[in-house]
Motif scaffolding. Structure first.
Motif, PDB file in Angstrom:
ATOM      1  N   ARG A  90      52.391   3.940 -49.774  1.00 26.92           N
ATOM      2  CA  ARG A  90      53.474   4.774 -50.282  1.00 26.92           C
ATOM      3  C   ARG A  90      54.205   5.607 -49.234  1.00 26.92           C
ATOM      4  NH1 ARG A  90      49.681   7.099 -54.804  1.00 26.92           N
ATOM      5  NH2 ARG A  90      48.394   6.771 -52.979  1.00 26.92           N
ATOM      6  N   SER A  91      53.530   5.889 -48.132  1.00 24.73           N
ATOM      7  CA  SER A  91      54.144   6.853 -47.218  1.00 24.73           C
ATOM      8  C   SER A  91      53.938   6.454 -45.759  1.00 24.73           C
ATOM      9  CB  SER A  91      53.513   8.228 -47.430  1.00 24.73           C
ATOM     10  OG  SER A  91      52.172   8.191 -46.985  1.00 24.73           O
ATOM     11  N   SER A  92      54.775   7.049 -44.908  1.00 18.95           N
ATOM     12  CA  SER A  92      54.641   6.836 -43.464  1.00 18.95           C
ATOM     13  C   SER A  92      53.275   7.278 -42.974  1.00 18.95           C
ATOM     14  CB  SER A  92      55.694   7.649 -42.701  1.00 18.95           C
ATOM     15  OG  SER A  92      56.949   7.122 -42.935  1.00 18.95           O
ATOM     16  N   ASN A  93      52.781   8.396 -43.525  1.00 19.09           N
ATOM     17  CA  ASN A  93      51.479   8.886 -43.065  1.00 19.09           C
ATOM     18  C   ASN A  93      50.396   7.849 -43.278  1.00 19.09           C
ATOM     19  OD1 ASN A  93      52.516  11.242 -42.210  1.00 19.09           O
ATOM     20  ND2 ASN A  93      51.847  12.465 -43.982  1.00 19.09           N
ATOM     21  N   GLU A  94      50.380   7.267 -44.493  1.00 21.09           N
ATOM     22  CA  GLU A  94      49.357   6.252 -44.790  1.00 21.09           C
ATOM     23  C   GLU A  94      49.555   5.036 -43.887  1.00 21.09           C
ATOM     24  OE1 GLU A  94      48.496   5.298 -49.132  1.00 21.09           O
ATOM     25  OE2 GLU A  94      50.151   6.721 -49.300  1.00 21.09           O
ATOM     26  N   ALA A  95      50.820   4.624 -43.724  1.00 22.14           N
ATOM     27  CA  ALA A  95      51.103   3.421 -42.932  1.00 22.14           C
ATOM     28  C   ALA A  95      50.685   3.635 -41.480  1.00 22.14           C
ATOM     29  CB  ALA A  95      52.594   3.081 -43.011  1.00 22.14           C
ATOM     30  N   LEU A  96      51.060   4.777 -40.927  1.00 21.49           N
ATOM     31  CA  LEU A  96      50.765   5.010 -39.510  1.00 21.49           C
ATOM     32  C   LEU A  96      49.265   5.222 -39.263  1.00 21.49           C
ATOM     33  CD1 LEU A  96      53.906   7.103 -38.549  1.00 21.49           C
ATOM     34  CD2 LEU A  96      53.376   4.726 -37.918  1.00 21.49           C
ATOM     35  N   ALA A  97      48.567   5.754 -40.271  1.00 16.44           N
ATOM     36  CA  ALA A  97      47.111   5.892 -40.126  1.00 16.44           C
ATOM     37  C   ALA A  97      46.480   4.498 -40.025  1.00 16.44           C
ATOM     38  CB  ALA A  97      46.535   6.659 -41.315  1.00 16.44           C
ATOM     39  N   LEU A  98      46.988   3.562 -40.823  1.00 16.71           N
ATOM     40  CA  LEU A  98      46.462   2.185 -40.756  1.00 16.71           C
ATOM     41  C   LEU A  98      46.797   1.531 -39.418  1.00 16.71           C
ATOM     42  CD1 LEU A  98      47.227   0.854 -44.344  1.00 16.71           C
ATOM     43  CD2 LEU A  98      44.998   0.716 -43.187  1.00 16.71           C
ATOM     44  N   VAL A  99      48.061   1.693 -38.994  1.00 12.18           N
ATOM     45  CA  VAL A  99      48.471   1.092 -37.720  1.00 12.18           C
ATOM     46  C   VAL A  99      47.607   1.662 -36.592  1.00 12.18           C
ATOM     47  CG1 VAL A  99      50.365   0.885 -36.048  1.00 12.18           C
ATOM     48  CG2 VAL A  99      50.836   0.637 -38.497  1.00 12.18           C
ATOM     49  N   ASP A 100      47.385   2.967 -36.648  1.00  8.96           N
ATOM     50  CA  ASP A 100      46.582   3.627 -35.614  1.00  8.96           C
ATOM     51  C   ASP A 100      45.162   3.043 -35.567  1.00  8.96           C
ATOM     52  OD1 ASP A 100      46.459   5.612 -33.678  1.00  8.96           O
ATOM     53  OD2 ASP A 100      45.211   6.836 -35.012  1.00  8.96           O
ATOM     54  N   GLN A 101      44.586   2.845 -36.757  1.00  8.13           N
ATOM     55  CA  GLN A 101      43.216   2.295 -36.821  1.00  8.13           C
ATOM     56  C   GLN A 101      43.139   0.867 -36.315  1.00  8.13           C
ATOM     57  OE1 GLN A 101      40.589   2.583 -40.420  1.00  8.13           O
ATOM     58  NE2 GLN A 101      42.400   3.603 -41.231  1.00  8.13           N
ATOM     59  N   LEU A 102      44.193   0.073 -36.615  1.00  4.33           N
ATOM     60  CA  LEU A 102      44.100  -1.379 -36.394  1.00  4.33           C
ATOM     61  C   LEU A 102      44.827  -1.872 -35.147  1.00  4.33           C
ATOM     62  CD1 LEU A 102      44.764  -2.559 -40.058  1.00  4.33           C
ATOM     63  CD2 LEU A 102      42.559  -2.274 -38.921  1.00  4.33           C
ATOM     64  N   ARG A 103      45.559  -0.962 -34.500  1.00  7.42           N
ATOM     65  CA  ARG A 103      46.505  -1.415 -33.480  1.00  7.42           C
ATOM     66  C   ARG A 103      45.869  -2.224 -32.354  1.00  7.42           C
ATOM     67  NH1 ARG A 103      49.013  -3.704 -31.147  1.00  7.42           N
ATOM     68  NH2 ARG A 103      50.846  -3.345 -29.872  1.00  7.42           N
ATOM     69  N   ASP A 104      44.610  -1.910 -31.971  1.00  7.26           N
ATOM     70  CA  ASP A 104      44.015  -2.687 -30.871  1.00  7.26           C
ATOM     71  C   ASP A 104      43.518  -4.058 -31.338  1.00  7.26           C
ATOM     72  OD1 ASP A 104      41.935  -1.545 -32.304  1.00  7.26           O
ATOM     73  OD2 ASP A 104      40.594  -1.500 -30.580  1.00  7.26           O
ATOM     74  N   GLN A 105      43.474  -4.279 -32.665  1.00  7.60           N
ATOM     75  CA  GLN A 105      43.051  -5.587 -33.181  1.00  7.60           C
ATOM     76  C   GLN A 105      44.249  -6.426 -33.637  1.00  7.60           C
ATOM     77  OE1 GLN A 105      40.669  -3.691 -36.316  1.00  7.60           O
ATOM     78  NE2 GLN A 105      38.971  -4.991 -35.666  1.00  7.60           N
ATOM     79  N   ILE A 106      45.272  -5.728 -34.118  1.00  8.12           N
ATOM     80  CA  ILE A 106      46.399  -6.392 -34.799  1.00  8.12           C
ATOM     81  C   ILE A 106      47.703  -6.002 -34.106  1.00  8.12           C
ATOM     82  CG2 ILE A 106      47.738  -6.324 -36.997  1.00  8.12           C
ATOM     83  CD1 ILE A 106      45.163  -7.881 -37.324  1.00  8.12           C
ATOM     84  N   SER A 107      48.574  -7.010 -33.891  1.00  7.70           N
ATOM     85  CA  SER A 107      49.825  -6.688 -33.191  1.00  7.70           C
ATOM     86  C   SER A 107      51.075  -6.938 -34.041  1.00  7.70           C
ATOM     87  CB  SER A 107      49.922  -7.529 -31.912  1.00  7.70           C
ATOM     88  OG  SER A 107      49.871  -8.891 -32.255  1.00  7.70           O
ATOM     89  N   PHE A 108      50.870  -7.235 -35.336  1.00  9.13           N
ATOM     90  CA  PHE A 108      52.008  -7.580 -36.189  1.00  9.13           C
ATOM     91  C   PHE A 108      51.790  -6.953 -37.567  1.00  9.13           C
ATOM     92  CE2 PHE A 108      54.955 -11.567 -35.997  1.00  9.13           C
ATOM     93  CZ  PHE A 108      55.986 -10.867 -36.608  1.00  9.13           C
TER      94      PHE A 108
END
Ligand code: C5P
Length: 248
Positions: free
Chosen positions: A31-49
């Motif tokens: 629903r929100s940028s906060n939730e989205a960016l928290a996920l990206v932050d957690q996964l960024r070293d595993q996922i690039s897309f």
């Protein structure tokens, strides 16, 4: 086995997993940028897309796209555009300038709309066409005056799209084989409706495991809730990567 050979095999395995990881696109259906960016932050070293769809884009607009791109990740902007050719072309220009890597349009908008979209892309934007929504049945097609079977309509729109210049298709995993045999490697195929063997199917009815989808010929697999709703999203990604890299 000598330790040198073991190290080389480990490096090759990690490289293989990295290459496989590039095929996984995590759907940020939150629903929100906060939730989205928290996920990206957690996964960024595993996922690039990452995929940003209608829910998040409608809530947060291009700023969330810029924020995800600023992490160095690629973005699939899944807005499924469908409008008059000029409007779609201008939206494609805007997406190109935002710097997203992939964008979706509805192929049922017709040849003129598709050509306008293809002609307006810039900055190496990849345009994927949606044929028939995976939620649609023959009954859905009847309601809008289409008498054909879903599979025939998928193929008709896929042919129209590729002739009109799009780069690839969004498909159900069950359509990959037919589309590959018709179009070969000329097009990119992104699939959704993916469920790892250990995940709850939820509302998905015709799903496929990541491994089967990749083996069937998918270039990209879009996965949402099995990762994003998992109590440990990093562990979920790791399990998917292990499943993909395991020998048959
Ligand atoms: O079900 P899941 O959360 O993995 O869905 C990830 C994305 O794939 C969602 O954005 C959803 O809209 C899309 N999807 C789809 N066709 C399906 C299932 C999901 O396009 N059959």
């Amino acid at each position: 086995m000598s330790s040198g050979v073991e190290t080389s095999l480990t490096v090759l395995r990690i490289l293989g997993m990295t290459k496989t990881a590039d095929k996984i696109i995590v759907a940020l259906d939150v629903r929100s940028s906060n939730e989205a960016l928290a996920l990206v932050d957690q996964l960024r070293d595993q996922i690039s897309f990452f995929k940003i769809g209608l829910q998040l884009y409608t809530a947060e607009g291009p700023e969330i796209v810029r924020a995800v791109l600023a992490t160095g990740a690629k973005v699939w902007l899944d807005l499924k555009l469908y409008d008059i050719p000029n409007t779609v072309a201008r939206a494609v220009e805007s997406a190109s300038h935002l710097g997203v890597h992939m964008l979706t349009i509805h192929l049922s908008g017709g040849g003129e709309m598709i050509r306008a979209a293809a002609g307006a892309r810039a900055n190496q934007l990849v345009i994927l066409g949606v044929t028939v929504l995976t939620s649609a049945t023959e009954q859905t097609l009847r309601e809008i005056g289409i008498a054909d079977k879903v599979a025939d309509q998928v193929l008709r729109l896929a042919r129209l799209g590729t002739q009109a210049g799009i780069d690839g298709l969004v498909a159900s995993p069950h359509e990959i084989k037919t589309l590959r045999s018709e179009f070969g490697d000329k097009i990119k195929i992104a699939v959704q409706g993916i469920r790892p063997s250990w995940a709850e199917p939820g509302d998905q009815k015709r799903f496929m495991t990541p491994r089967h989808a990749i083996e069937a010929g998918a270039d990209y697999i879009g996965i949402g809730r099995p990762i994003t709703a998992h109590q440990n999203p990093r562990r979920a990604v790791q399990r998917i990567l292990e499943e993909l890299s395991a020998r048959s």
